[in-house]
Motif scaffolding. Structure first.
Motif, PDB file in Angstrom:
ATOM      1  N   TYR A   1      28.786   4.517   4.066  1.00 17.74           N
ATOM      2  CA  TYR A   1      29.670   4.123   3.218  1.00 17.74           C
ATOM      3  C   TYR A   1      29.587   3.655   1.856  1.00 17.74           C
ATOM      4  CZ  TYR A   1      32.879   4.690   7.167  1.00 17.74           C
ATOM      5  OH  TYR A   1      33.581   4.936   7.886  1.00 17.74           O
ATOM      6  N   LEU A   2      29.476   4.073   0.985  1.00 18.87           N
ATOM      7  CA  LEU A   2      29.070   3.937  -0.848  1.00 18.87           C
ATOM      8  C   LEU A   2      30.143   3.151  -1.531  1.00 18.87           C
ATOM      9  CD1 LEU A   2      26.778   6.798  -0.944  1.00 18.87           C
ATOM     10  CD2 LEU A   2      25.598   4.506   0.224  1.00 18.87           C
ATOM     11  N   ASP A   3      31.148   3.474  -0.717  1.00 20.89           N
ATOM     12  CA  ASP A   3      32.538   2.846  -2.103  1.00 20.89           C
ATOM     13  C   ASP A   3      32.045   1.598  -2.648  1.00 20.89           C
ATOM     14  OD1 ASP A   3      32.210   1.522   0.328  1.00 20.89           O
ATOM     15  OD2 ASP A   3      34.174   0.928   0.297  1.00 20.89           O
ATOM     16  N   PHE A   4      31.168   0.741  -3.098  1.00 21.96           N
ATOM     17  CA  PHE A   4      30.352   0.034  -3.660  1.00 21.96           C
ATOM     18  C   PHE A   4      29.724   0.496  -4.470  1.00 21.96           C
ATOM     19  CE2 PHE A   4      27.286   0.535  -0.617  1.00 21.96           C
ATOM     20  CZ  PHE A   4      26.451   0.873  -0.970  1.00 21.96           C
ATOM     21  N   LEU A   5      29.510   1.765  -4.406  1.00 22.99           N
ATOM     22  CA  LEU A   5      29.214   2.724  -6.039  1.00 22.99           C
ATOM     23  C   LEU A   5      30.252   3.037  -7.251  1.00 22.99           C
ATOM     24  CD1 LEU A   5      25.820   3.720  -4.306  1.00 22.99           C
ATOM     25  CD2 LEU A   5      25.757   2.325  -6.147  1.00 22.99           C
ATOM     26  N   ASP A   6      31.600   2.627  -6.602  1.00 23.52           N
ATOM     27  CA  ASP A   6      32.581   3.278  -7.056  1.00 23.52           C
ATOM     28  C   ASP A   6      32.357   3.324  -9.018  1.00 23.52           C
ATOM     29  OD1 ASP A   6      33.041   5.412  -4.588  1.00 23.52           O
ATOM     30  OD2 ASP A   6      34.814   4.270  -5.056  1.00 23.52           O
ATOM     31  N   SER A   7      32.134   1.860  -8.682  1.00 27.07           N
ATOM     32  CA  SER A   7      32.179   1.323  -9.898  1.00 27.07           C
ATOM     33  C   SER A   7      31.127   1.304 -10.613  1.00 27.07           C
ATOM     34  CB  SER A   7      33.025   0.284  -9.874  1.00 27.07           C
ATOM     35  OG  SER A   7      34.655  -0.010  -9.161  1.00 27.07           O
ATOM     36  N   TYR A   8      30.116   1.246 -10.198  1.00 27.30           N
ATOM     37  CA  TYR A   8      28.506   1.484 -10.625  1.00 27.30           C
ATOM     38  C   TYR A   8      28.237   1.400 -12.522  1.00 27.30           C
ATOM     39  CZ  TYR A   8      23.349   2.014 -11.039  1.00 27.30           C
ATOM     40  OH  TYR A   8      22.453   1.764 -11.508  1.00 27.30           O
ATOM     41  N   HIS A   9      29.107   2.438 -12.948  1.00 25.51           N
ATOM     42  CA  HIS A   9      29.016   3.480 -14.158  1.00 25.51           C
ATOM     43  C   HIS A   9      29.477   2.341 -15.015  1.00 25.51           C
ATOM     44  CE1 HIS A   9      32.667   4.380 -12.724  1.00 25.51           C
ATOM     45  NE2 HIS A   9      32.761   4.813 -13.978  1.00 25.51           N
TER      46      HIS A   9
ATOM     47  N   ARG B   1      29.921  -1.031 -13.824  1.00 25.62           N
ATOM     48  CA  ARG B   1      29.045  -2.811 -14.253  1.00 25.62           C
ATOM     49  C   ARG B   1      27.287  -2.577 -15.089  1.00 25.62           C
ATOM     50  NH1 ARG B   1      29.869  -5.881  -9.586  1.00 25.62           N
ATOM     51  NH2 ARG B   1      31.160  -4.966  -8.637  1.00 25.62           N
ATOM     52  N   MET B   2      27.166  -1.157 -15.484  1.00 23.49           N
ATOM     53  CA  MET B   2      25.644  -1.024 -15.727  1.00 23.49           C
ATOM     54  C   MET B   2      26.029  -0.956 -17.139  1.00 23.49           C
ATOM     55  SD  MET B   2      23.475  -0.611 -14.189  1.00 23.49           S
ATOM     56  CE  MET B   2      21.883   0.475 -14.666  1.00 23.49           C
ATOM     57  N   LYS B   3      27.316  -1.355 -18.005  1.00 20.90           N
ATOM     58  CA  LYS B   3      27.557  -1.168 -19.245  1.00 20.90           C
ATOM     59  C   LYS B   3      27.206  -2.407 -19.898  1.00 20.90           C
ATOM     60  CE  LYS B   3      31.468  -1.147 -22.843  1.00 20.90           C
ATOM     61  NZ  LYS B   3      33.237  -0.808 -22.940  1.00 20.90           N
ATOM     62  N   LYS B   4      27.503  -3.535 -19.428  1.00 24.56           N
ATOM     63  CA  LYS B   4      26.616  -4.378 -19.208  1.00 24.56           C
ATOM     64  C   LYS B   4      25.247  -4.972 -19.090  1.00 24.56           C
ATOM     65  CE  LYS B   4      30.537  -7.786 -17.858  1.00 24.56           C
ATOM     66  NZ  LYS B   4      31.114  -7.906 -18.996  1.00 24.56           N
TER      67      LYS B   4
ATOM     68  N   ALA C   1      24.549   5.641 -18.021  1.00 26.03           N
ATOM     69  CA  ALA C   1      25.293   5.199 -16.650  1.00 26.03           C
ATOM     70  C   ALA C   1      25.236   5.982 -15.651  1.00 26.03           C
ATOM     71  CB  ALA C   1      25.448   3.769 -16.539  1.00 26.03           C
ATOM     72  N   PHE C   2      24.762   6.409 -14.487  1.00 23.79           N
ATOM     73  CA  PHE C   2      25.191   6.853 -13.467  1.00 23.79           C
ATOM     74  C   PHE C   2      25.781   6.961 -13.152  1.00 23.79           C
ATOM     75  CE2 PHE C   2      25.016  10.202  -9.846  1.00 23.79           C
ATOM     76  CZ  PHE C   2      24.044  10.697  -9.784  1.00 23.79           C
ATOM     77  N   ASN C   3      27.550   7.601 -13.130  1.00 26.79           N
ATOM     78  CA  ASN C   3      28.146   7.863 -12.859  1.00 26.79           C
ATOM     79  C   ASN C   3      28.403   8.567 -10.814  1.00 26.79           C
ATOM     80  OD1 ASN C   3      30.825   8.117 -11.595  1.00 26.79           O
ATOM     81  ND2 ASN C   3      32.220   8.439 -14.012  1.00 26.79           N
TER      82      ASN C   3
ATOM     83  N   ILE D   1      27.375   6.082 -22.123  1.00 29.25           N
ATOM     84  CA  ILE D   1      28.233   4.582 -23.165  1.00 29.25           C
ATOM     85  C   ILE D   1      27.835   3.732 -24.003  1.00 29.25           C
ATOM     86  CG2 ILE D   1      28.527   2.215 -22.328  1.00 29.25           C
ATOM     87  CD1 ILE D   1      27.843   3.208 -19.095  1.00 29.25           C
ATOM     88  N   ASN D   2      28.871   4.053 -25.599  1.00 32.20           N
ATOM     89  CA  ASN D   2      27.978   3.625 -26.474  1.00 32.20           C
ATOM     90  C   ASN D   2      28.337   2.358 -26.140  1.00 32.20           C
ATOM     91  OD1 ASN D   2      29.659   3.050 -29.375  1.00 32.20           O
ATOM     92  ND2 ASN D   2      28.417   4.183 -29.436  1.00 32.20           N
ATOM     93  N   ILE D   3      26.696   1.068 -26.948  1.00 28.66           N
ATOM     94  CA  ILE D   3      26.612   0.206 -27.083  1.00 28.66           C
ATOM     95  C   ILE D   3      27.074  -0.024 -28.556  1.00 28.66           C
ATOM     96  CG2 ILE D   3      25.407  -2.263 -26.522  1.00 28.66           C
ATOM     97  CD1 ILE D   3      26.647  -0.721 -23.913  1.00 28.66           C
ATOM     98  N   SER D   4      27.543  -1.488 -29.035  1.00 29.71           N
ATOM     99  CA  SER D   4      27.617  -2.208 -29.746  1.00 29.71           C
ATOM    100  C   SER D   4      28.205  -3.671 -30.534  1.00 29.71           C
ATOM    101  CB  SER D   4      28.738  -1.059 -30.833  1.00 29.71           C
ATOM    102  OG  SER D   4      29.728  -1.547 -31.247  1.00 29.71           O
TER     103      SER D   4
END
Length: 534
Positions: A2-10, A12-15, A112-114, A123-126
């Motif tokens: 089960y890889l459901d822990f990667l659902d919100s990975y993108h 998290r990668m914003k930070k 970020a990989f979705n 992801i736009n960063i400013s």
């Protein structure tokens, strides 16, 4: 696997992306060395400038390049000791702002990989944004942190709760001002969660103090109580102002929908988000009041427990080993009197004795004069169950009758106070019997409505769809309100019911009201406002 822990990975990668882009922009620049900043000095100076901009943003003060240059000059002379003059500090500030933080005006993106879509997401960063301010009549550029900038810095330190509440409120206000209602919904939900966590933290601390006052340090007490009253008082005013602003926006949408044309899909979505924001603002204000109450409860409990501890210190204690055991070992003759010490530990309960006087008392008969020798009592279990169910249904009907009268009276003028209802009761005995079948039922309905305060009919409907109801006949406010609205077509357009105490108003006194036993009693309570929104 089960890889459901990667659902919100993108998400998290914003930070992570914010840190990555920031350090990448900084390391690639050789200009740092011109001013004598190597490796760790670069990172520390960069974050120091970011913190200075955040401080100015929170205080809502201007932050020009001259302000940043003065800040760099001050901390350099006090801590870093680099051989640079003020003009070079200004050049360094310009370099940090425009080259490192703003990437020379070019948009910054992090890939970020979705895992949900199996592709990279840009992801736009400013970090900072600028605005034009006038200082002494001169047009200047002032810098403030963006949402990404706040998130970056707030993630580097677990802020004091007071400061976190202030920062979150500022971010929420900015999103509300820009009409970015989607982000504003997330903001106000996070704020409400923070308020709820704080209430739970104070309640947990109260429990700790009651269990063991010495386990709760003075530093902890000072940290959680210092400045709470002032902060929460100001935050309540802010959130009430936000709620009024949101209420005005909702009315604008509703008026447009009624008077001009139907709302398009985007406007309907915004209206729904505004209603959610309004509901959470009301709940946040309630939590604010709970924090205030818990705050004073904490102070009271802590003071009382410390006082009790100080009283216990006055109790004289002795060491059993030293005062008894050791003395007996030194002189065995003293063991003959040990029973004097131990006797109180083995005192038995007094034995029961036969009271001869009771045997001589004349015993009165329990039956009435006309009682038969053999009384037959019949008991039908089914009949008893039906009578009990009928009694509960009658009582539930009375609850609904009270709610129905309150809603009808409030709907006529959009709102009505308990004081105004009292004037109507004085003129109509019929209304009195419908509204107050007995004191207990009326009191219970009013208390439950005050507890809920803001009641959304739509939310109650959704809750009923997602809930399996049992067959128990008992009073539940939400269930009764929905039944009353569905049974009475006049009330069908009600969407929200708001119930709150009227501050600085005289108590309302209702005289000669019947209770469940038919006795007459007086009923006194605060003046309450019942408000209807359609």
């Amino acid at each position: 696997m089960y890889l459901d822990f990667l659902d919100s990975y993108h998400i998290r990668m914003k930070k992570i992306g914010a840190y990555s882009i920031l350090f990448r922009n900084s390391i690639r620049k050789d200009r740092w060395k011109k001013y004598g900043f190597e490796e760790y000095d670069q990172d520390n100076m960069l974050f120091s400038v970011l913190l200075y901009i955040m401080e100015q943003s929170l205080k809502e003060e201007i932050c020009t390049l001259d302000n940043i240059a003065s800040f760099i000059d001050d901390i350099n002379s006090m801590y870093y000791g680099k051989a640079i003059i003020y003009e070079e500090c200004k050049e360094l500030g310009d370099f940090i702002i425009n080259n490192v933080l703003c990437n020379e005006g070019k948009p910054m993106y992090f890939e970020a990989f979705n895992y949900n879509d199996s592709k990279y997401e840009s992801i736009n960063i400013s970090f900072v944004r600028n605005s034009i301010e006038y200082v002494d009549g001169v047009k200047r550029v002032s810098y403030k942190l963006t949402d990404n900038g706040y998130s970056l810095l707030l993630s580097t330190l677990e802020l004091e709760e007071n400061l976190r509440f202030t920062v979150n409120e500022i971010i929420f206000r900015e999103h509300l001002k820009k009409a970015d209602y989607g982000k504003a919904v997330d903001d106000i939900k996070d704020i409400f969660k923070d308020f709820r966590k704080r209430v739970q933290k104070i309640e947990s601390d109260i429990l700790r103090i009651r269990e063991n006052p010495l386990s709760y340090s003075i530093e902890e007490y000072k940290k959680i109580t210092e400045g709470n009253v002032e902060l929460l008082d100001s935050s309540k005013k802010k959130y009430i102002a936000h709620r009024e602003h949101v209420d005005e926006k909702i009315k604008e949408f509703n008026e447009k929908n009624i008077n001009i044309e139907e709302l398009n899909k985007e406007e309907e979505a915004n209206l729904e988000k505004l209603k959610i924001i309004y509901d959470y603002l009301s709940r946040t204000i309630d939590e604010d009041q709970r924090i205030l109450r818990s705050h004073f409860s904490l102070k009271e409990v802590y003071s009382r427990e410390l006082e009790n501890m100080s009283k216990m210190s006055l109790i004289e204690r002795f060491n059993l080993k030293k005062e008894v055991y050791d003395k007996i070992l030194n002189d065995l003759n003293k063991i003959e009197n040990i029973d004097i010490l131990l006797r109180p530990l083995f005192v038995n309960e007094p034995e029961k004795i036969y009271n001869l006087n009771k045997a001589l008392v004349y015993e009165m008969g329990k039956k009435g004069k006309c009682g038969d020798d053999n009384e037959i009592i019949s008991f039908d279990e089914d009949e008893f169950a039906l009578d009990e169910e009928k009694r509960k249904q009658d009582k539930l009907a009375k609850y609904k009758g009270v709610i129905n009268v309150i809603l009808e009276l409030a709907l006529e003028k959009d709102s009505i106070s308990l004081g105004e209802i009292k004037e109507l009761l004085d003129e109509s005995n019929e209304l009195m019997s419908r509204l107050i079948p007995n004191v207990q039922i009326f009191r219970e309905v009013v208390i439950e409505m005050l507890k809920n305060k803001m009641i959304s009919v739509e939310e109650i409907r959704k809750e009923r769809k997602n809930t399996i109801e049992n067959d128990e006949i008992a009073f539940q406010l939400n269930r009764c309100i929905l039944d009353v609205i569905e049974e009475n077509s006049v009330l069908s357009k009600i969407e929200f019911i708001n119930v709150e105490k009227i501050e600085n108003s005289e108590d309302i006194k209702l005289k000669d009201l019947k209770d469940e036993n038919g006795e007459y009693k007086n009923f006194i309570c605060s003046n309450i406002l019942f408000e209807i929104k359609i």
